[in-house]
Scaffold this motif. Structure first.
Motif, PDB file in Angstrom:
ATOM      1  N   THR A 260     -27.014 -13.730  26.133  1.00 46.55           N
ATOM      2  CA  THR A 260     -26.873 -15.277  26.014  1.00 46.55           C
ATOM      3  C   THR A 260     -27.920 -15.750  25.069  1.00 46.55           C
ATOM      4  O   THR A 260     -27.765 -16.666  24.097  1.00 46.55           O
ATOM      5  CB  THR A 260     -26.927 -15.885  27.190  1.00 46.55           C
ATOM      6  N   ARG A 261     -29.236 -15.514  25.450  1.00 47.90           N
ATOM      7  CA  ARG A 261     -30.325 -16.010  24.584  1.00 47.90           C
ATOM      8  C   ARG A 261     -30.204 -15.672  23.314  1.00 47.90           C
ATOM      9  O   ARG A 261     -30.423 -16.443  22.394  1.00 47.90           O
ATOM     10  CB  ARG A 261     -31.742 -15.933  25.456  1.00 47.90           C
ATOM     11  N   THR A 262     -29.906 -14.503  22.978  1.00 47.61           N
ATOM     12  CA  THR A 262     -29.623 -13.830  21.582  1.00 47.61           C
ATOM     13  C   THR A 262     -28.733 -14.803  20.648  1.00 47.61           C
ATOM     14  O   THR A 262     -28.905 -15.098  19.586  1.00 47.61           O
ATOM     15  CB  THR A 262     -29.422 -12.394  21.612  1.00 47.61           C
ATOM     16  N   ALA A 263     -27.530 -14.857  21.569  1.00 42.42           N
ATOM     17  CA  ALA A 263     -26.613 -15.570  20.617  1.00 42.42           C
ATOM     18  C   ALA A 263     -26.888 -17.304  20.579  1.00 42.42           C
ATOM     19  O   ALA A 263     -26.560 -17.562  19.325  1.00 42.42           O
ATOM     20  CB  ALA A 263     -25.341 -15.476  21.682  1.00 42.42           C
ATOM     21  N   VAL A 264     -27.671 -17.760  21.536  1.00 46.93           N
ATOM     22  CA  VAL A 264     -28.104 -19.047  21.351  1.00 46.93           C
ATOM     23  C   VAL A 264     -28.994 -18.960  19.956  1.00 46.93           C
ATOM     24  O   VAL A 264     -28.791 -20.017  19.093  1.00 46.93           O
ATOM     25  CB  VAL A 264     -28.496 -19.810  22.471  1.00 46.93           C
ATOM     26  N   GLU A 265     -29.755 -18.258  20.096  1.00 48.61           N
ATOM     27  CA  GLU A 265     -30.830 -18.267  18.742  1.00 48.61           C
ATOM     28  C   GLU A 265     -30.023 -17.947  17.362  1.00 48.61           C
ATOM     29  O   GLU A 265     -30.471 -18.549  16.435  1.00 48.61           O
ATOM     30  CB  GLU A 265     -31.613 -16.922  19.089  1.00 48.61           C
TER      31      GLU A 265
END
Length: 458
Positions: A260-265
């Motif tokens: 999720t964090r990677t997708a947001v970034e």
């Protein structure tokens, strides 16, 4: 068009030359003939007095010789009173023409080999009618006519050539602006937005060039506004992205949280790329029409309700001041909300958790001042930050946030300043003019700070 104009001028000039030159040439020919026969009449008149006095051959021959043209003058005296007919000089006219002139009693002309003959009747003392014949050569009748026709032809040719030259220059003056207009339109169609037409030439083409240049400017402005709108909308996506990024911090560890964090970034990077790509031209904020605008206090309260929830999650102290009474400004509600979101988003993005911030609204006499300040590390070079706000951005920033704020303020005649806040960090000051006059300057800053009061939002 150029050759068509030349052909028209050649045709018209040729018609004018023919209409005037041919009659003039005929008049000159007739004048030359009249001149020749007038000379012949003068010669005949010089002999007529002698005939009225005597018919003696010797006397008449001397008179004819004294006329200076004995080779061209003949005298025909009929027989009478027992005297024979007298013929002096070379007879060229036929006998019937001479007899006809004697019978009619008036001057006449007759065609003879090599020219014409003037037959002038003269009454003798005996009552008989003598005829004086004066030879008029063809060369004398046409003397100067050929030269006159040559001069008229030369003048006609010169007029035609001059008309061609003038028509060609006029054609060039008309065709070149039209060609430049066509070329510029073709270039504009190919995407060369800087193509413009010199505003010169005839009045109609000059007006067409002005209209084309205005249209091209409008096309460029529309494209710039379209690109800026795309960048603006993309930048507004960063507000929910900031919320998502902050919320991902509370997901803990694990593959799903990391994804999720990677997708947001990744999404943030894509939005930044869209913003940088879209901002190829300087935007222009449209002027607010009469009666339009919003309540700045209401918009600030609304946006602070949104951001205060995130501030509470990160342990940030928030202060809002000056929103307890209506404050009408000539700015669209969505534009002011976008500017506040841009500045508050920067606070969350570029300051650590727990950093306090504040939003103050000050209603001055001719302006409304919105202050967004924080207790972060501050901005070392405010001028560079503003320049980045007007450019493409760097250091992980698109630069569009400050640009949105700057455009909003400048659309009313105001401006934006970056300085140090009383909280110890950065203060962004937005001057929004109420009457469109020159921006309020730094002289008001003290009164703003002295009146800054408000309640904290936890």
């Amino acid at each position: 068009m150029r050759w068509a104009l030349v052909k028209v001028c050649v045709a018209v000039t040729t018609m004018v030359v023919v209409a005037f030159a041919v009659p003039l040439g005929l008049v000159i020919k007739e004048m030359a003939r009249d001149r020749a026969f007038s000379n012949a009449e003068r010669q005949a008149a010089a002999i007529a007095p002698a005939l009225s006095i005597t018919t003696d051959r010797d006397e008449l021959e001397r008179v004819v010789a004294s006329a200076g043209s004995d080779a061209g003058i003949a005298v025909h005296i009929p027989a009478g009173d027992g005297k024979p007919a007298v013929e002096i000089g070379e007879q060229r006219a036929v006998g019937k023409d001479i007899a006809m002139t004697r019978r009619l009693g008036r001057a006449s002309t007759a065609e003879v080999p090599g020219g014409s003959a003037l037959l002038q009747p003269i009454a003798l003392s005996s009552g008989e009618i003598a005829v004086i014949e004066v030879y008029v050569p063809e060369a004398e009748v046409s003397n100067g006519v050929g030269t006159a026709w040559a001069v008229l032809a030369a003048v006609g040719v010169a007029l035609v050539i001059g008309s061609v030259a003038v028509a060609d220059r006029l054609g060039v003056r008309m065709v070149q602006p039209a060609q430049r207009l066509a070329e510029s339109a073709h270039e504009l169609g190919e995407g060369k937005l800087g193509s413009r037409v010199p505003e010169e030439g005839p009045t109609e083409l000059r007006l067409a060039a002005v209209a084309f240049n205005s249209m091209a400017d409008q096309v460029v402005q529309l494209l710039a506004n379209e690109r800026e709108l795309a960048a603006d909308l993309s930048h507004r996506l960063r507000t929910p992205l900031t919320v998502l990024r902050l919320n991902t911090a509370s997901l803990g560890d694990g593959p799903a949280a990391e994804q999720t964090r990677t997708a947001v970034e990744q999404l943030e990077r894509e939005v930044d790329t869209i913003i940088r790509t879209a901002r190829e031209a300087k935007p222009q904020t449209a002027a607010i029409g009469a009666g339009a605008g919003c309540d700045a206090s209401e918009v600030v309260r609304e946006r602070m309700d949104f951001w205060s929830a995130l501030a509470e999650d990160e342990g940030r102290k928030v202060r809002v001041a000056g929103v307890d009474r209506p404050c009408r400004i000539p700015v669209a509600r969505a534009d002011l909300a976008a500017a506040l979101d841009a500045l508050l988003g920067n606070v969350f993005r570029h300051t650590p958790e727990g950093t306090a911030f504040a939003v103050d609204v000050h209603n001055a006499e001719d302006a409304v001042i919105v202050l967004v300040s924080d207790a972060g590390a501050g901005i070392a070079d405010p001028e560079a930050a503003m320049a980045r706000g007007q450019g493409s951005g760097n250091d992980g920033s698109t630069g569009l946030g400050l640009d949105i704020v700057r455009r909003l303020a400048e659309s009313t005649g105001g401006d934006v300043r970056i300085g140090s806040s009383v909280l110890g960090g950065t203060e962004v000051r937005i001057w929004i003019q109420l009457d469109g006059r020159a921006p309020v300057r730094a002289g008001h800053r003290g009164s703003v700070r002295r009146r800054r009061r408000g309640a904290s939002v936890n």
